[in-house]
Design an enzyme around this catalytic site. Structure first.
Site, mmCIF file in Angstrom:
data_model
loop_
_atom_site.group_PDB
_atom_site.id
_atom_site.type_symbol
_atom_site.label_atom_id
_atom_site.label_comp_id
_atom_site.label_asym_id
_atom_site.label_seq_id
_atom_site.Cartn_x
_atom_site.Cartn_y
_atom_site.Cartn_z
ATOM 1 N N TYR A 1 57.009 75.203 32.886
ATOM 2 C CA TYR A 1 55.691 75.635 32.412
ATOM 3 C C TYR A 1 54.584 74.786 33.013
ATOM 4 C CZ TYR A 1 57.875 78.235 28.530
ATOM 5 O OH TYR A 1 58.598 79.086 27.766
ATOM 6 N N GLU A 2 54.828 73.502 33.122
ATOM 7 C CA GLU A 2 53.798 72.594 33.614
ATOM 8 C C GLU A 2 53.752 72.527 35.138
ATOM 9 O OE1 GLU A 2 51.432 71.362 31.855
ATOM 10 O OE2 GLU A 2 52.279 72.233 30.054
ATOM 11 N N GLY A 3 54.455 73.398 35.796
ATOM 12 C CA GLY A 3 54.350 73.484 37.252
ATOM 13 C C GLY A 3 55.472 72.784 37.984
#
Length: 151
Positions: free
Chosen positions: A79-81
């Protein structure tokens, strides 16, 4: 503490009346954001994995909430890349491609100032450790910069 430090500078970035203070706070936010994102996603998985161990074999059964937490936190790094992309963002965009590497110079200055202020207050073993880490960051930065210049 690093997350709170980041949040403080986020507030300064948006609320300060001083343009220079806003610019420095923005530099700190840009440097720390990928570090904090990757760190939190890694730590969340480690904490959840340890919690699962407390329950033993039952830790991964649906009767306990740990099973859901494990599924939820494992995807944080996605989700955070993903943490690799966070590190690439830090090195390339936030440091090397930053005009005059302003973010990096503010970061270095803050660390150096903190080490200087700590002298005589905390044990030297902690100050030496901080100085050693700052030297490692400088060497790593030079290496990345030289490698990027070869391309």
């Amino acid at each position: 503490m690093l997350t709170l430090f980041l949040a403080y500078h986020e507030d300064v970035m948006h609320a300060s009346a001083s343009p220079e203070e806003c610019k420095e706070a923005t530099a700190i936010v840009e440097i720390l954001t990928p570090i904090v994102k990757a760190g939190i996603s890694d730590a969340a998985w480690l904490v959840t994995a340890e919690a699962m161990q407390v329950y033993g074999g039952y830790g991964y059964c649906q009767e306990y909430p740990i099973e859901q937490y494990a599924r939820d936190v494992k995807v944080f790094s996605i989700y955070e890349g993903t943490n690799f992309i966070q590190s690439a963002d830090l090195i390339m965009r936030k440091i090397l491609m930053n005009p005059e590497m302003y973010n990096y110079s503010v970061f270095k200055k803050r660390i150096s100032d903190t080490i200087a202020k700590a002298k005589g207050i905390v044990d030297d073993k902690y100050i030496c450790s901080g100085g050693t880490r700052l030297d490692q960051v400088r060497r790593s930065h030079r290496h990345v910069e030289e490698t990027a210049n070869r391309w």
